[in-house]
Design an enzyme around this catalytic site. Structure first.
Site, PDB file in Angstrom:
ATOM      1  N   ASN A  16       0.842  -1.189   0.000  1.00  0.00           N
ATOM      2  CA  ASN A  16       0.000   0.000   0.000  1.00  0.00           C
ATOM      3  C   ASN A  16       0.880   1.243   0.000  1.00  0.00           C
ATOM      4  OD1 ASN A  16      -2.878   1.034   0.391  1.00  0.00           O
ATOM      5  ND2 ASN A  16      -1.750   2.144   1.966  1.00  0.00           N
ATOM      6  N   GLU A  17       0.683   2.093  -0.990  1.00  0.00           N
ATOM      7  CA  GLU A  17       1.403   3.375  -1.067  1.00  0.00           C
ATOM      8  C   GLU A  17       2.891   3.227  -0.728  1.00  0.00           C
ATOM      9  OE1 GLU A  17      -0.777   6.323   1.182  1.00  0.00           O
ATOM     10  OE2 GLU A  17      -2.130   6.626  -0.506  1.00  0.00           O
TER      11      GLU A  17
ATOM     12  N   TRP B 275      -4.230  12.606  10.362  1.00  0.00           N
ATOM     13  CA  TRP B 275      -2.799  12.935  10.280  1.00  0.00           C
ATOM     14  C   TRP B 275      -2.612  14.421  10.529  1.00  0.00           C
ATOM     15  CZ3 TRP B 275      -2.508   8.218  10.660  1.00  0.00           C
ATOM     16  CH2 TRP B 275      -3.206   7.360   9.818  1.00  0.00           C
TER      17      TRP B 275
ATOM     18  N   GLU C 186      -8.051   4.831  -4.338  1.00  0.00           N
ATOM     19  CA  GLU C 186      -8.684   5.453  -3.173  1.00  0.00           C
ATOM     20  C   GLU C 186      -9.147   6.832  -3.616  1.00  0.00           C
ATOM     21  OE1 GLU C 186      -6.049   5.551   0.204  1.00  0.00           O
ATOM     22  OE2 GLU C 186      -5.515   3.448  -0.027  1.00  0.00           O
TER      23      GLU C 186
HETATM   24  C1  GLA Z   1      -3.738   6.625   2.211  1.00  0.00           C
HETATM   25  C2  GLA Z   1      -3.778   5.176   2.608  1.00  0.00           C
HETATM   26  C3  GLA Z   1      -5.081   4.766   3.204  1.00  0.00           C
HETATM   27  C4  GLA Z   1      -5.587   5.806   4.139  1.00  0.00           C
HETATM   28  C5  GLA Z   1      -5.701   7.121   3.416  1.00  0.00           C
HETATM   29  C6  GLA Z   1      -6.306   8.226   4.249  1.00  0.00           C
HETATM   30  O1  GLA Z   1      -4.150   6.906   0.956  1.00  0.00           O
HETATM   31  O2  GLA Z   1      -3.467   4.328   1.535  1.00  0.00           O
HETATM   32  O3  GLA Z   1      -4.907   3.539   3.861  1.00  0.00           O
HETATM   33  O4  GLA Z   1      -4.746   5.903   5.226  1.00  0.00           O
HETATM   34  O5  GLA Z   1      -4.406   7.499   3.056  1.00  0.00           O
HETATM   35  O6  GLA Z   1      -5.473   8.667   5.249  1.00  0.00           O
END
Ligand code: GLA
Ligand code: ZN
Length: 645
Positions: free
Chosen positions: A141-142, A304, A295
């Protein structure tokens, strides 16, 4: 085109799953992404797996015609794994490990982590290999470049440098270690830069190389998971989801062997005139084809930072439609429902904590409906005559050495993107090293770090009749991030037909520039140019350089090359964009209201114009002799009918 949601069944009572799946089906959700943080529920103990719950969820979705994307859960390993193998955490310079129980803190390079990550990924792939409605896989993820200082990472960084330079002497020469007694006399003296320490204090050569290394390490990690999944499911469609983070991996090489690009899209909920269209066009440019949003904004941001403004009416639907207009074929909303527990409970989803679908959910329903109306345009693509170049090295090097207040590489891209999109033309944002065939105008902002490939292709493009724009801070650095000892813009000076005699870092100060009949204000930067044959397009009006050229235009081969020595206000950039489009003989619209974005898409002979109002006020524009009205954040595609989406 289809709409989806990010769903976390592991956060909810089993009793809710069926209701959720049912409501998804009724609403028109066609795809869910699951599991990307669920490792501890999939492998509660070392080697003991529990897929029953995921089987059930995947089945519930399948029964309702909803497809599934499985995210590999490797971004947060379970606590039992950290306890048994603390070395899988990232470490700082003093050897201090990141705390378990947060996320994203695993060291990609750790062989132990790779072993466990590989095992859970393999088990997932084997388990769902034959499930037809598992249509794609998201890796981790990211992912982003990490500053891990563990022994493994430090060793790999040293090896990387050895491969690149061969000897310490060659590396010392490349880094100009003659400054500040920086000579390395043994490889053991080399360390990555320390996370959160000001990059400005480091050797710029080391920093740039470290960023390249961090990017390649991330790419290698993605490749490791990709190959594993592919070895089990040869036809799998595999991606990873990106965002514009601080330590961005090289998107172009990372996605090369992946099947599609995907992006996490959180446009500002404050109607501040900004547009996310640049990011969307950039993501489309990664593989030069349509992409996914993995997303998508669904509610108030938060967690955050302080919570942000609630999305204005129209934003939840509109921003998804804007993404679709720019080439996102699938838009997955983050997230189905707000979490009631955990660190992220205030990053809002479509359904509120109350579990009562409200205003945003109604908009989401309307979005699913709108997407059905767009079906005839499915499969259409965006062709563009204007390209905006993006260079990873430029982004890395510019970010780590400040130039002047307010001056950012991405801002330059945003300014030029806006200038062209305001004129209603499609813009591709592509790798600076990509092929430029087929374009009429190429905008190359701040070609800061030398790329021989990019310099060559820009020369060829102009020679063959293209119109090019280069801007200040081009040709500044060699590949080692040292200044080039030649008049700026060095590698581009011949095609520009002018050189920089001197410059002024204006920062927040400003100066005036005469551009045709107009007087425009500039901030940040002023290149004081001397023409070597180029025609002067704009001149300074203030300070010791009043009268000197600020913008020039040169004939080069069959083409034209503009050099823009300043950071301009919007009107100046727009005026420049208009000139270039005229030079290139490209059609544009000068009458679009502020914030209206027009993307034309084609499918064979069919053409669809996606007209989006990216603003809080109603807008109206002329369309084939009629007035076309647009509500805030609404989309129209006139070729599909006289209705607003
Ligand atoms: C990112 C992450 C998600 C979530 C979003 C929103 O895009 O991939 O898991 O945490 O931020 O904060
Ligand atoms: Zn490490």
């Amino acid at each position: 085109m289809r709409i989806g949601v990010d769903y976390y069944p592991e956060h909810w009572d089993r009793a809710l799953w069926r209701q959720d799946a049912e409501l998804m089906r009724e609403t028109g959700v066609r795809v869910v992404r699951v599991a990307e943080f669920a490792w501890s529920r999939l492998e509660p103990e070392d080697g003991r797996f529990d897929f029953a719950w995921l089987d059930e969820v995947i089945e519930l979705m399948g029964e309702r015609g909803i497809d599934v994307v499985i995210g590999t859960p490797t971004s947060c390993p379970p606590l039992w794994l950290f306890e048994a193998h603390p070395e899988i955490s990232q470490a700082d310079y003093s050897g201090q490990r990141d705390l378990p129980g947060i996320r994203g803190h695993r060291c990609y390079q750790s062989p132990v982590f790779r072993e466990y990550a590989g095992r859970i990924v393999r088990r997932l792939a084997e388990r769902y290999r034959d499930v037809k409605h598992v249509i794609a896989w998201q890796i981790d993820n990211e992912v982003e470049g990490s500053f891990c200082c563990c022994d493994v990472c430090v060793g790999k960084f040293r090896e990387w440098l050895k491969r690149r330079y061969g000897t310490l002497e060659a590396m010392n020469a490349a880094f100009h270690t003659d400054v500040w007694s920086g000579d390395y006399s043994a490889w053991s003296q080399v360390f990555p830069p320390v996370k959160n320490h000001p990059m400005t204090q480091y050797n710029p050569g080391l920093i740039l190389d470290f960023q390249r290394f961090a990017s390649q390490s991330t790419e290698a990690y993605v490749a490791f998971q990709r190959e594993l999944i592919r070895s089990i499911i040869p036809g799998a469609r595999i991606t990873t989801n990106s965002w514009f983070c601080e330590h961005l991996p090289d998107l172009y090489s990372m996605y090369r062997e992946l099947d599609f690009a995907s992006y996490d899209n959180y446009p500002s909920t404050v109607p501040d005139g900004s547009s996310h269209a640049l990011h969307l066009d950039l993501m489309r440019g990664v593989k030069r084809r349509n992409f996914w949003i993995m997303e998508q904004l669904s509610g108030l941001p938060g967690c955050w930072m302080n919570m942000g403004r609630a999305p204005q009416p129209g934003m939840v639907k509109g921003y998804a439609l804007q993404a679709i207009a720019h080439g996102a074929d699938t838009v997955v909303h983050f997230r189905w429902r707000c979490a009631v527990g955990g660190a992220e409970m205030y990053w809002h989803g479509l359904i509120d904590h109350s579990n009562v679908p409200g205003r945003r959910f109604k908009e989401f329903e309307a979005l699913c409906e709108a997407v059905r109306a767009l079906a005839p345009a499915d499969g259409s693509r965006i062709e563009s005559k204007v390209a905006l170049l993006f260079g990873m090295d430029n982004e890395y090097a510019f970010r780590s050495q400040l130039q002047a207040e307010g001056m950012y590489y991405m801002r330059q891209l945003a300014d030029w993107h806006k200038a062209f999109t305001a004129l209603g033309v499609n813009v591709d944002v592509i790798d600076q090293n990509a092929d430029l065939d087929g374009y009429g105008v190429v905008v190359a902002p701040t070609m800061y770090v030398r790329s021989e490939t990019a310099a060559r292709s820009l020369h060829t493009f102009a020679e063959r009749g293209g119109t090019v724009l280069l801007t200040c801070r081009s040709g500044v650095k060699d590949v080692n991030n040292n200044c080039i000892m030649a008049p700026l813009p060095t590698d581009y000076a011949d095609m520009v037909g002018a050189h920089v005699a001197e410059y002024d870092a204006l920062g927040a100060d400003s100066a005036r520039v005469r551009f045709g009949d107009e007087v425009c204000r500039i901030t940040c930067w002023a290149d004081i140019l001397e023409s070597d044959g180029a025609e002067v397009v704009a001149t300074y009006l203030d300070g010791f350089y009043a009268g000197a050229p600020a913008v020039t235009r040169n004939r080069y081969g069959a083409g034209k090359v503009y050099y823009f020595g300043v950071y301009g206000e919007a009107a100046l950039c727009r005026g420049m964009a208009e000139r270039m489009l005229k030079d290139a003989g490209l059609a544009y619209r000068a009458d679009l209201p502020e914030g209206v974005e027009l993307v034309s898409r084609t499918n064979g002979d069919a053409r669809y114009t996606f007209i989006f109002n990216n603003g809080p006020k109603p807008a109206a524009l002329d369309w084939e002799g009629k007035t076309l009205a647009l509500s805030p954040y609404a989309l129209r595609v006139p070729e599909l009918g006289d209705f607003e989406l």
